[in-house]
Write an enzyme that holds these catalytic residues in place. Sequence first.
Site, PDB file in Angstrom:
ATOM      1  N   ASN A   7      -3.754   3.477   6.247  1.00 49.05           N
ATOM      2  CA  ASN A   7      -3.781   2.140   5.670  1.00 49.05           C
ATOM      3  C   ASN A   7      -5.171   1.568   5.977  1.00 49.05           C
ATOM      4  O   ASN A   7      -5.444   1.159   7.104  1.00 49.05           O
ATOM      5  CB  ASN A   7      -2.675   1.291   6.317  1.00 49.05           C
ATOM      6  CG  ASN A   7      -2.600  -0.094   5.725  1.00 49.05           C
ATOM      7  OD1 ASN A   7      -3.460  -0.500   4.931  1.00 49.05           O
ATOM      8  ND2 ASN A   7      -1.570  -0.827   6.126  1.00 49.05           N
ATOM      9  N   ARG A  95      -1.727   3.957   1.714  1.00 48.01           N
ATOM     10  CA  ARG A  95      -1.210   2.707   1.182  1.00 48.01           C
ATOM     11  C   ARG A  95      -2.275   2.147   0.244  1.00 48.01           C
ATOM     12  O   ARG A  95      -3.422   1.948   0.660  1.00 48.01           O
ATOM     13  CB  ARG A  95      -0.957   1.726   2.313  1.00 48.01           C
ATOM     14  CG  ARG A  95      -0.597   0.377   1.771  1.00 48.01           C
ATOM     15  CD  ARG A  95      -0.364  -0.618   2.865  1.00 48.01           C
ATOM     16  NE  ARG A  95       0.030  -1.870   2.267  1.00 48.01           N
ATOM     17  CZ  ARG A  95      -0.317  -3.059   2.738  1.00 48.01           C
ATOM     18  NH1 ARG A  95      -1.047  -3.145   3.826  1.00 48.01           N
ATOM     19  NH2 ARG A  95       0.082  -4.136   2.140  1.00 48.01           N
ATOM     20  N   GLY A 217       1.960 -11.828   6.345  1.00 49.17           N
ATOM     21  CA  GLY A 217       2.273 -12.110   4.941  1.00 49.17           C
ATOM     22  C   GLY A 217       3.779 -12.150   4.813  1.00 49.17           C
ATOM     23  O   GLY A 217       4.472 -11.456   5.559  1.00 49.17           O
ATOM     24  N   MET A 289       3.587 -17.060  14.728  1.00 47.23           N
ATOM     25  CA  MET A 289       4.889 -17.712  14.881  1.00 47.23           C
ATOM     26  C   MET A 289       5.341 -17.780  16.342  1.00 47.23           C
ATOM     27  O   MET A 289       5.943 -18.764  16.766  1.00 47.23           O
ATOM     28  CB  MET A 289       5.926 -16.974  14.029  1.00 47.23           C
ATOM     29  CG  MET A 289       7.287 -17.594  14.043  1.00 47.23           C
ATOM     30  SD  MET A 289       7.279 -19.344  13.500  1.00 47.23           S
ATOM     31  CE  MET A 289       7.690 -19.165  11.767  1.00 47.23           C
ATOM     32  N   GLY A 337       7.414  -8.726  11.343  1.00 48.91           N
ATOM     33  CA  GLY A 337       7.295  -9.183  12.743  1.00 48.91           C
ATOM     34  C   GLY A 337       8.170 -10.382  13.066  1.00 48.91           C
ATOM     35  O   GLY A 337       8.833 -10.426  14.119  1.00 48.91           O
TER      36      GLY A 337
HETATM   37  P1  ADP Z   1       1.756  -8.043   9.522  1.00 48.54           P
HETATM   38  O1  ADP Z   1       2.313  -8.774   8.343  1.00 48.54           O
HETATM   39  O2  ADP Z   1       0.307  -8.288   9.760  1.00 48.54           O
HETATM   40  O3  ADP Z   1       2.179  -6.597   9.598  1.00 48.54           O
HETATM   41  P2  ADP Z   1       3.760  -8.509  11.539  1.00 48.54           P
HETATM   42  O4  ADP Z   1       4.838  -7.982  10.646  1.00 48.54           O
HETATM   43  O5  ADP Z   1       3.465  -7.782  12.794  1.00 48.54           O
HETATM   44  O6  ADP Z   1       2.420  -8.769  10.776  1.00 48.54           O
HETATM   45  O7  ADP Z   1       4.179 -10.015  11.901  1.00 48.54           O
HETATM   46  C1  ADP Z   1       3.371 -10.836  12.669  1.00 48.54           C
HETATM   47  C2  ADP Z   1       4.138 -12.114  12.931  1.00 48.54           C
HETATM   48  O8  ADP Z   1       5.321 -11.817  13.652  1.00 48.54           O
HETATM   49  C3  ADP Z   1       3.351 -13.108  13.783  1.00 48.54           C
HETATM   50  O9  ADP Z   1       3.516 -14.401  13.274  1.00 48.54           O
HETATM   51  C4  ADP Z   1       4.037 -12.980  15.140  1.00 48.54           C
HETATM   52  O10 ADP Z   1       3.943 -14.146  15.884  1.00 48.54           O
HETATM   53  C5  ADP Z   1       5.462 -12.748  14.707  1.00 48.54           C
HETATM   54  N1  ADP Z   1       6.268 -12.245  15.820  1.00 48.54           N
HETATM   55  C6  ADP Z   1       6.189 -11.074  16.464  1.00 48.54           C
HETATM   56  N2  ADP Z   1       7.076 -11.035  17.501  1.00 48.54           N
HETATM   57  C7  ADP Z   1       7.708 -12.233  17.510  1.00 48.54           C
HETATM   58  C8  ADP Z   1       8.714 -12.831  18.332  1.00 48.54           C
HETATM   59  N3  ADP Z   1       9.263 -12.175  19.345  1.00 48.54           N
HETATM   60  N4  ADP Z   1       9.118 -14.078  18.038  1.00 48.54           N
HETATM   61  C9  ADP Z   1       8.582 -14.745  17.002  1.00 48.54           C
HETATM   62  N5  ADP Z   1       7.628 -14.250  16.199  1.00 48.54           N
HETATM   63  C10 ADP Z   1       7.205 -13.009  16.439  1.00 48.54           C
END
Ligand code: ADP
Length: 411
Positions: A7, A95, A217, A289, A337
Amino acid sequence: MNVLVLNAGSSSLKFEVIRTDQDRIAADSDERIAGGVIDRIGGEALIQLEAAGKPAKKSAAPIRDHRAAVETALRWLGDEETGAGFRGIDAVGHRVVHGGEKFTRSVLIDDSIIAEIEDMIDLAPLHNPHNLKGIRAVRDVLGRDVPQAAVFDTAFHQTLPDRAYLYAIPYSLYRRHKVRRYGFHGTSHRYVAYRYRRLTGTNREDTRLITLHLGNGCSACAIIGGDSQDTSMGFTPLEGLVMGTRSGDLDPAILDYVAEKEGMNLHEVEALLNKQSGLLGISGLTNDMRELLAEAREHDDRRARLAIEIFCYRARKYIGSYLAGMGGADAVVFTGGIGENAADIRVRITDGLQWMGMEIDTAANARMSGGAEGRISTDDSRLHAWVIPTDEELLIARDTTRLVLGLEPRY
Ligand code: ADP
């Protein structure tokens, strides 16, 4: 077959090696051998590498470009001492963000496919050029004999009916410039829909799902019988849900108004909507978040609370509109996430859907984080809720394998 999944972003390269073949796919026993992330390509890069069963390694080194990043990854993968001690990449899966209307499925890459991905740069100027760099880097380093496949973020949404993909603007803009909803995160929505069917033992034709990919996203998708019927991201990933730094839906008249009031050009306003908006824009604090939840909890920060509230309200509205559009659903699936880890957010999004027959099982919901997978609604809910961690890399590896074996990828 050992598939290297790549990716390639503007200044990053994520990679993973997955061992898979037809039997492993059927038995869900694909094996992850190693993976890593190289960030800040073009300068002093940060390198994180992890081979299965070995401790993760972090280091920094100057890495000039994507080709050098691919070389670094392959060198480490082959290193007995420090890396995975692994040679023999049989195929590479990439990707690729935008496949336009042309690519409705994953494909093996040849010169004509590269030219077509190039043609689509206009549609995805922020993404496709970097994906192409990854493809070319692999050709340079591994040679043309190693097959490569392109797995498009948009392909899964090519089943959208025209009523869902057309905007209510002059039709000639679609005909002349292909202005339409494409949708993104397709590999993620497709994966969790597939995984839901595996976990529940349901047939592809018999499922109606709303999947919510909530990460940096965010997007929602309505899936009937395994096919994407509607999705919240649009012509670009800017439309739809509130995201980390993207606004999601707004009145397009705001662009011109803000441009005039702030003395910006349209390009700058679009950058503001992509990079300074969403959770970051509302809170004025962060796009993360986890940090917002902590600010709201520990300091009762008003704008952190507001950002969370707007985020959840928008997601709930999308669930409602897709339920209406599809005439009901079996389940809402959370991934990404935030969707996978933030039990509080899942409660806030689904709160108010009780009238639709969704009851969240508080204990099950609280347990679901850190990669856990399962149902979070009570047994007798009419509309269920699930948490299913996404795995785009796995689908990319499987599509690549099937293509190399001369089979159609499964959607
Ligand atoms: P990407 O879209 O870049 O792949 P991710 O899927 O890893 O990103 O998501 C990132 C988001 O997930 C961030 O806003 C992060 O704060 C949130 N996140 C990860 N773990 C937690 C948690 N335990 N509680 C709340 N939010 C979380």
